[in-house]
Design an enzyme around this catalytic site. Structure first.
Site, short mmCIF file in Angstrom:
data_model
loop_
_atom_site.label_atom_id
_atom_site.label_comp_id
_atom_site.label_asym_id
_atom_site.label_seq_id
_atom_site.Cartn_x
_atom_site.Cartn_y
_atom_site.Cartn_z
N LYS A 77 17.92 8.38 38.25
CA LYS A 77 18.38 7.02 38.51
C LYS A 77 18.70 6.66 39.93
O LYS A 77 18.03 5.80 40.76
CB LYS A 77 19.63 6.42 37.95
CG LYS A 77 19.10 5.82 36.27
CD LYS A 77 20.10 5.11 35.57
CE LYS A 77 19.89 5.02 34.25
NZ LYS A 77 20.94 4.04 33.55
N LYS A 134 8.92 7.55 26.92
CA LYS A 134 9.64 6.80 26.15
C LYS A 134 9.62 5.55 26.15
O LYS A 134 9.55 4.78 27.31
CB LYS A 134 11.08 7.53 26.57
CG LYS A 134 12.20 7.04 25.76
CD LYS A 134 13.41 7.41 26.22
CE LYS A 134 14.39 6.56 27.03
NZ LYS A 134 15.69 6.19 26.47
N LYS A 149 13.89 -0.16 27.41
CA LYS A 149 14.15 -1.62 27.74
C LYS A 149 13.91 -1.95 29.02
O LYS A 149 13.40 -3.12 29.40
CB LYS A 149 15.64 -1.92 27.58
CG LYS A 149 16.28 -1.86 26.12
CD LYS A 149 17.41 -2.49 26.08
CE LYS A 149 18.55 -1.29 25.30
NZ LYS A 149 19.36 -0.52 26.48
P1 ATP Z 1 17.41 1.46 29.45
O1 ATP Z 1 15.90 1.53 29.59
O2 ATP Z 1 18.24 0.44 29.85
O3 ATP Z 1 17.94 2.69 29.88
P2 ATP Z 1 17.00 2.52 26.68
O4 ATP Z 1 16.08 1.35 25.95
O5 ATP Z 1 16.19 3.51 27.29
O6 ATP Z 1 17.57 1.54 27.93
P3 ATP Z 1 19.52 2.87 25.84
O7 ATP Z 1 20.46 1.82 25.98
O8 ATP Z 1 19.72 4.01 27.01
O9 ATP Z 1 18.10 2.76 25.66
O10 ATP Z 1 19.84 3.82 24.80
C1 ATP Z 1 20.58 3.01 23.67
C2 ATP Z 1 20.25 4.23 22.43
O11 ATP Z 1 18.54 4.20 21.87
C3 ATP Z 1 20.63 5.68 22.55
O12 ATP Z 1 21.08 6.24 21.41
C4 ATP Z 1 19.10 6.19 22.51
O13 ATP Z 1 19.03 7.48 22.27
C5 ATP Z 1 18.33 5.39 21.88
N1 ATP Z 1 16.92 5.03 22.30
C6 ATP Z 1 16.44 4.38 23.34
N2 ATP Z 1 15.20 4.61 23.54
C7 ATP Z 1 14.75 5.42 22.51
C8 ATP Z 1 13.34 5.91 22.25
N3 ATP Z 1 12.54 5.34 22.91
N4 ATP Z 1 13.26 6.52 21.09
C9 ATP Z 1 14.32 6.76 20.39
N5 ATP Z 1 15.69 6.53 20.60
C10 ATP Z 1 16.01 5.84 21.58
#
Ligand code: ATP
Ligand code: LTN
Length: 334
Positions: free
Chosen positions: A114, A197, A200
């Site tokens: 980050k 992946k 969000k």
């Molecule tokens: P950001 O982009 O804001 O970092 P994110 O969408 O990657 O957010 P997080 O808020 O970091 O998601 O993760 C919340 C939960 O969702 C965690 O338990 C993470 O492992 C799960 N998660 C997020 N993205 C995925 C994905 N693509 N596949 C499986 N699990 C996911």
């Protein structure tokens, strides 16, 4: 045997959660709440480690909580609350930061990624201490298990190290938690870019399935998902990442294995397969979306539920924090 305690959380970093959050986290949490004494937080203090608009942050926090409930996390069964409602999180994070090595925190790969992405001038100390706050979340509740994705495992390892260090120095204040990658949980990839992946905070939303999107939008995104020219529905993550990803999504929402999906679509084209994925995802998301929007129509009631749960969390967290203050040698207010 007493019920084991479970803790997990998600950042309110978008208006809607995406399919990866739902499949990789919420579906697992929903199952695990039956077996564990579960605590689920919306980690707003973590979200402000990168800039947030204040009014939007409040809204995203409510929306995230509503989606937890709509996805089946029951606020009467699990303790579902907003992190900042429980002051002990910030307080324990401070104490833990005093036993965390600078180098130790600097080795966290999420911070390295980050801070590289935002540049040094836009990197806050809060982003650096993010994992220490996460350790406080977990340790306040004497947590046994922490379901997280791969990317958060390192933070739970740090949490274990801090718990062991504190216990060795000041006596047994904390349960040492275990990270668990929930059984059957799967990583979901971007539909347009199936080697990265689904997230969000993706730059483009074309390949992200949002839980709160209109179902027609979700349907279109699935029909436009990137596949390949091979034409057979077969699970091969390296050679056929787009198809493999759609199989993972389909398998998760229909509770079927890759082999079963291969059988179901043997001799049929991608068109048929995508329609089936579309119908299954829409059927899964539609009631969750409707329920979340209903909950958001009555924010006062939602806030009331969150307040009741924050009080439950407060009671557990305060007991741990007060023990920690004593052990560290902070003088009690007379
Ligand atoms: P950001 O982009 O804001 O970092 P994110 O969408 O990657 O957010 P997080 O808020 O970091 O998601 O993760 C919340 C939960 O969702 C965690 O338990 C993470 O492992 C799960 N998660 C997020 N993205 C995925 C994905 N693509 N596949 C499986 N699990 C996911
Ligand atoms: N860092 C996690 C969210 C998170 C969390 C936690 C997860 C904050 N505190 C405690 C488990 C336990 C993430 O970004 N997914």
């Amino acid at each position: 045997m007493t019920t084991q305690r479970l803790y997990s959380g998600m950042q309110p970093s978008a208006d809607s959660l995406q399919a990866g959050n739902y499949i990789g986290a919420l579906m697992q949490w929903r199952n695990m709440q039956e077996e564990y004494d579960a605590f689920f937080s919306v980690v707003d203090l973590h979200a402000i480690t990168v800039p947030q608009d204040p009014a939007e942050l409040r809204e995203k926090t409510r929306r995230t909580a509503a989606q937890y409930i709509a996805a089946g996390i029951e606020p009467s069964k699990s303790t579902l609350y907003v992190q900042s409602h429980v002051r002990a999180h910030a307080e324990l994070a401070w104490i833990l930061s005093t036993i965390t090595g600078f180098g130790e925190a600097g080795r966290m790969t999420q911070f390295k990624d980050k801070s590289q992405r935002y540049g040094e001038s836009a990197t806050s100390v809060g982003l650096f201490t993010y994992p220490v706050l996460m350790a406080a979340d977990i340790l306040l509740y004497q947590t046994n298990v922490v379901p997280v994705g791969d990317d958060q495992k390192q933070h739970v390892e740090l949490t274990r190290d801090l718990a062991e260090r504190f216990n060795a120095r000041f006596g047994e204040a904390f349960v040492v938690p275990e990270p668990v990658i929930p059984q059957g949980s799967a990583r979901i990839y971007d539909l347009q870019n199936p080697t990265s992946k689904m997230s969000k905070s993706a730059d483009s939303h074309a390949g992200v399935l949002w839980l709160l999107d209109d179902v027609s939008v979700t349907a279109k995104k699935i029909m436009r998902a990137v596949t390949d020219s091979d034409g057979t529905v077969r699970y091969d993550r390296d050679a056929k990442p787009g198809v493999a990803n759609l199989m993972t999504i389909y398998g998760a929402v229909t509770d079927t294995t890759a082999a079963e999906i291969e059988d179901e679509f043997a001799g049929r084209g991608y068109g048929d397969f995508k329609k089936a994925v579309r119908d299954a995802v829409v059927a899964e998301f539609e009631p969750v979306r409707t329920r979340a929007l209903e909950l958001l129509d009555d924010p006062a009631e939602l806030d009331r539920v969150l307040a009741v749960n924050a009080a439950k969390a407060d009671a557990v967290a305060d007991a741990t924090l007060s023990d920690v203050y004593d052990r560290v040698g902070l003088l009690r207010r007379g």
